[in-house]
Design a protein around this motif. Structure first.
Motif, mmCIF file in Angstrom:
data_model
loop_
_atom_site.group_PDB
_atom_site.id
_atom_site.type_symbol
_atom_site.label_atom_id
_atom_site.label_comp_id
_atom_site.label_asym_id
_atom_site.label_seq_id
_atom_site.Cartn_x
_atom_site.Cartn_y
_atom_site.Cartn_z
ATOM 1 N N ILE A 138 6.134 41.456 85.489
ATOM 2 C CA ILE A 138 6.033 41.123 86.914
ATOM 3 C C ILE A 138 7.358 40.584 87.428
ATOM 4 O O ILE A 138 7.795 40.925 88.536
ATOM 5 C CB ILE A 138 4.905 40.092 87.146
ATOM 6 C CG1 ILE A 138 3.548 40.738 86.858
ATOM 7 C CG2 ILE A 138 4.941 39.552 88.572
ATOM 8 C CD1 ILE A 138 2.388 39.763 86.915
ATOM 9 N N TYR A 139 8.028 39.770 86.626
ATOM 10 C CA TYR A 139 9.339 39.234 87.009
ATOM 11 C C TYR A 139 10.336 40.365 87.237
ATOM 12 O O TYR A 139 11.080 40.379 88.214
ATOM 13 C CB TYR A 139 9.841 38.293 85.919
ATOM 14 C CG TYR A 139 11.144 37.601 86.239
ATOM 15 C CD1 TYR A 139 11.179 36.480 87.049
ATOM 16 C CD2 TYR A 139 12.350 38.079 85.721
ATOM 17 C CE1 TYR A 139 12.374 35.836 87.333
ATOM 18 C CE2 TYR A 139 13.549 37.454 86.001
ATOM 19 C CZ TYR A 139 13.556 36.329 86.815
ATOM 20 O OH TYR A 139 14.746 35.706 87.103
ATOM 21 N N PHE B 63 0.911 49.424 87.173
ATOM 22 C CA PHE B 63 1.303 49.328 88.582
ATOM 23 C C PHE B 63 2.793 49.025 88.707
ATOM 24 O O PHE B 63 3.514 49.671 89.488
ATOM 25 C CB PHE B 63 0.488 48.232 89.278
ATOM 26 C CG PHE B 63 0.981 47.896 90.657
ATOM 27 C CD1 PHE B 63 0.652 48.696 91.743
ATOM 28 C CD2 PHE B 63 1.778 46.775 90.864
ATOM 29 C CE1 PHE B 63 1.116 48.381 93.022
ATOM 30 C CE2 PHE B 63 2.241 46.458 92.133
ATOM 31 C CZ PHE B 63 1.906 47.262 93.213
ATOM 32 N N CYS B 64 3.277 48.045 87.940
ATOM 33 C CA CYS B 64 4.698 47.685 87.995
ATOM 34 C C CYS B 64 5.580 48.863 87.591
ATOM 35 O O CYS B 64 6.608 49.135 88.238
ATOM 36 C CB CYS B 64 4.970 46.487 87.087
ATOM 37 S SG CYS B 64 4.242 44.931 87.645
ATOM 38 N N ILE C 125 4.928 52.144 87.679
ATOM 39 C CA ILE C 125 4.878 53.221 88.668
ATOM 40 C C ILE C 125 5.668 52.842 89.925
ATOM 41 O O ILE C 125 6.433 53.653 90.475
ATOM 42 C CB ILE C 125 3.419 53.556 89.025
ATOM 43 C CG1 ILE C 125 2.713 54.165 87.803
ATOM 44 C CG2 ILE C 125 3.357 54.533 90.197
ATOM 45 C CD1 ILE C 125 1.221 54.330 87.979
ATOM 46 N N ARG C 126 5.524 51.606 90.367
ATOM 47 C CA ARG C 126 6.223 51.163 91.578
ATOM 48 C C ARG C 126 7.728 51.124 91.365
ATOM 49 O O ARG C 126 8.500 51.510 92.258
ATOM 50 C CB ARG C 126 5.717 49.797 92.002
ATOM 51 C CG ARG C 126 4.357 49.808 92.655
ATOM 52 C CD ARG C 126 4.429 50.412 94.076
ATOM 53 N NE ARG C 126 5.142 49.533 94.993
ATOM 54 C CZ ARG C 126 6.168 49.878 95.751
ATOM 55 N NH1 ARG C 126 6.653 51.111 95.682
ATOM 56 N NH2 ARG C 126 6.737 49.020 96.569
ATOM 57 N N ILE C 127 8.177 50.663 90.209
ATOM 58 C CA ILE C 127 9.611 50.625 89.935
ATOM 59 C C ILE C 127 10.184 52.032 89.932
ATOM 60 O O ILE C 127 11.231 52.308 90.533
ATOM 61 C CB ILE C 127 9.885 49.926 88.588
ATOM 62 C CG1 ILE C 127 9.613 48.424 88.703
ATOM 63 C CG2 ILE C 127 11.326 50.164 88.137
ATOM 64 C CD1 ILE C 127 9.728 47.679 87.393
ATOM 65 N N SER C 128 9.502 52.946 89.261
ATOM 66 C CA SER C 128 9.983 54.319 89.185
ATOM 67 C C SER C 128 10.037 54.973 90.562
ATOM 68 O O SER C 128 11.063 55.564 90.949
ATOM 69 C CB SER C 128 9.075 55.133 88.259
ATOM 70 O OG SER C 128 9.476 56.474 88.209
ATOM 71 N N SER C 129 8.962 54.868 91.322
ATOM 72 C CA SER C 129 8.920 55.504 92.640
ATOM 73 C C SER C 129 9.905 54.858 93.603
ATOM 74 O O SER C 129 10.514 55.542 94.434
ATOM 75 C CB SER C 129 7.504 55.433 93.216
ATOM 76 O OG SER C 129 7.088 54.091 93.371
ATOM 77 N N PHE C 130 10.091 53.549 93.492
ATOM 78 C CA PHE C 130 11.033 52.859 94.378
ATOM 79 C C PHE C 130 12.463 53.327 94.147
ATOM 80 O O PHE C 130 13.199 53.633 95.089
ATOM 81 C CB PHE C 130 10.935 51.346 94.153
ATOM 82 C CG PHE C 130 11.935 50.543 94.939
ATOM 83 C CD1 PHE C 130 11.724 50.259 96.283
ATOM 84 C CD2 PHE C 130 13.104 50.090 94.344
ATOM 85 C CE1 PHE C 130 12.641 49.526 97.011
ATOM 86 C CE2 PHE C 130 14.030 49.361 95.057
ATOM 87 C CZ PHE C 130 13.802 49.078 96.397
ATOM 88 N N LEU C 131 12.869 53.396 92.884
ATOM 89 C CA LEU C 131 14.236 53.798 92.591
ATOM 90 C C LEU C 131 14.492 55.246 92.985
ATOM 91 O O LEU C 131 15.565 55.580 93.512
ATOM 92 C CB LEU C 131 14.522 53.603 91.100
ATOM 93 C CG LEU C 131 14.535 52.147 90.612
ATOM 94 C CD1 LEU C 131 14.838 52.098 89.131
ATOM 95 C CD2 LEU C 131 15.558 51.330 91.386
ATOM 96 N N CYS D 77 9.226 47.658 81.205
ATOM 97 C CA CYS D 77 7.798 47.952 81.350
ATOM 98 C C CYS D 77 7.316 48.942 80.306
ATOM 99 O O CYS D 77 6.212 48.795 79.764
ATOM 100 C CB CYS D 77 7.514 48.476 82.755
ATOM 101 S SG CYS D 77 7.690 47.230 84.064
ATOM 102 N N VAL D 78 8.131 49.939 80.003
ATOM 103 C CA VAL D 78 7.737 50.939 79.012
ATOM 104 C C VAL D 78 7.582 50.291 77.638
ATOM 105 O O VAL D 78 6.617 50.566 76.906
ATOM 106 C CB VAL D 78 8.764 52.083 78.951
ATOM 107 C CG1 VAL D 78 8.507 52.983 77.755
ATOM 108 C CG2 VAL D 78 8.707 52.904 80.236
#
Length: 363
Positions: free
Chosen positions: A127-128, A218-219, A221-227, A245-246
């Motif tokens: 989360i951090y 969730f973290c 997927i969001r990191i990947s899509s954001f970048l 995360c992985v």
């Protein structure tokens, strides 16, 4: 061993002839054969990795930040189980428990708490990282070391509170050379308090895996899509941002998923199909095997430290002999090895430089 099958291992015979449960007890032979070598490997690898990690945290890092503090707490959680498993290995090899009631309570408490603490702390680390990448201007990223200490204390209170009642009850079964230290027992033998504790454990085993796992996915997927959406989708950049995360998801899947699935299976069969002995034995044996993987997290957590902190990674590389040192480590999305805790990471700098033409991320 603190696992669902033990509830069957300690099943006694009514009047020495009639089984209390619908299915005859599985027996302890399988547990005694499979677990000692697996747990021994867990302990050896775990001690080696975590002693090195503790040395780096205490003597090699020049500065700490919240992420480093969370990882240090994960080391503490790992040592909780590493000091407990040798007693359990001894009991499995002997075939009985020789360390008394007090040590039995502490042993079970530490092993149960380790699983919950490891899951909780790895989730906090993920989360951090999520906020650092996806919401770089959120006030969460301005967390001080003092605030990180409060977060860590809160996590430990959340972890320990459901396990404290375990210390209040005697879990020793049998006498003499047949003494066993098991949390679970036949319901015919158990007090109401123990039955409630067993129910709490079953619920926690499932909930403490499913909810954090959903948050980790969730973290990720969001990191990947954001970048990718910010045109930062080059393979190397996405890989560096995703590797924390992985790594954590991989540890979750390998170490905790088998125990969760088999616990649900044994729970379901005992509740709704009590006479399906074939399925009962299958899930019982799978649950026994999954224990070795459950405690493997203490050996795999140092990999999480390497992936999630460039400060840790570079301190580790600089401590190796010159011939074994890592190559030049590109900027990480967490922190810089030579910086203080307030220095921005490469990913943060990239995000900040795009603020004028891409718009700031919402707080």
């Amino acid at each position: 061993m603190p696992t669902e099958p033990n509830e069957n291992f300690t099943t006694t015979m009514l009047n020495s002839t009639t089984p209390i449960l619908g299915c005859p007890p599985v027996g302890i032979q399988l547990e005694g054969v499979i677990l000692p070598p697996v747990l021994t490997i867990d302990v050896i690898l775990g001690i080696l990795g975590n002693v090195v990690a503790l040395w780096i945290f205490c003597f090699k890092l020049k500065s700490w930040n919240p992420n480093t503090l969370f990882l240090f707490n994960l080391v503490i959680a790992d040592f909780m189980v590493l000091v407990s498993l040798p007693l359990r290995i001894d009991a499995l090899l002997r075939g009985h428990w020789v360390f008394g009631d007090g040590m039995c309570r502490i042993n079970l408490f530490l092993m149960f708490s380790n699983r919950t603490a490891s899951i909780a702390l790895m989730t906090v680390v993920a989360i951090y990282r999520y906020f650092k990448v996806v919401h770089p201007h959120h006030r969460f990223n301005r967390m001080t070391k003092r605030q990180a200490v409060f977060v860590s204390v809160f996590v430990w209170l959340l972890v320990i509170s459901p396990r404290v009642p375990m210390l209040a009850y005697n879990h020793i079964k049998g006498s003499g050379s047949s003494t066993q230290c098991f949390f679970f027992t036949s319901y015919k033998e158990a007090s109401r308090a123990i039955i409630i504790l067993v129910g709490m454990h079953r619920i926690l085993t499932v909930v403490e895996f499913i909810i954090p796992m959903a948050m980790l996915l969730f973290c990720s997927i969001r990191i990947s899509s954001f970048l990718k959406g910010r045109q930062m989708g080059k393979a190397d950049k996405v890989r560096k941002a995703m590797r924390v995360c992985v790594a954590i998801v991989a540890v979750f899947m390998v170490c905790f998923l088998p125990t969760t699935v088999t616990t649900i299976g044994v729970w379901y069969i005992r509740s709704y199909r009590p006479l399906d002995c074939s399925s009962f034995y299958t899930f019982t044996q799978l649950n026994i095997v999954s224990l070795g993987l459950n405690f493997l997290n203490s050996a795999l957590d140092p990999i999480v430290y390497v992936f999630s902190s460039s400060m840790f990674r570079k301190a580790l590389c600089s401590s190796l002999p010159r011939a074994l040192r890592c190559g030049k480590d590109a900027g990480d999305d967490g922190e810089n090895a030579q910086s203080t805790s307030g220095t921005q990471s490469t990913t943060q700098q990239e995000l900040k430089s795009m603020r004028t033409d891409r718009g700031s991320e919402a707080m």
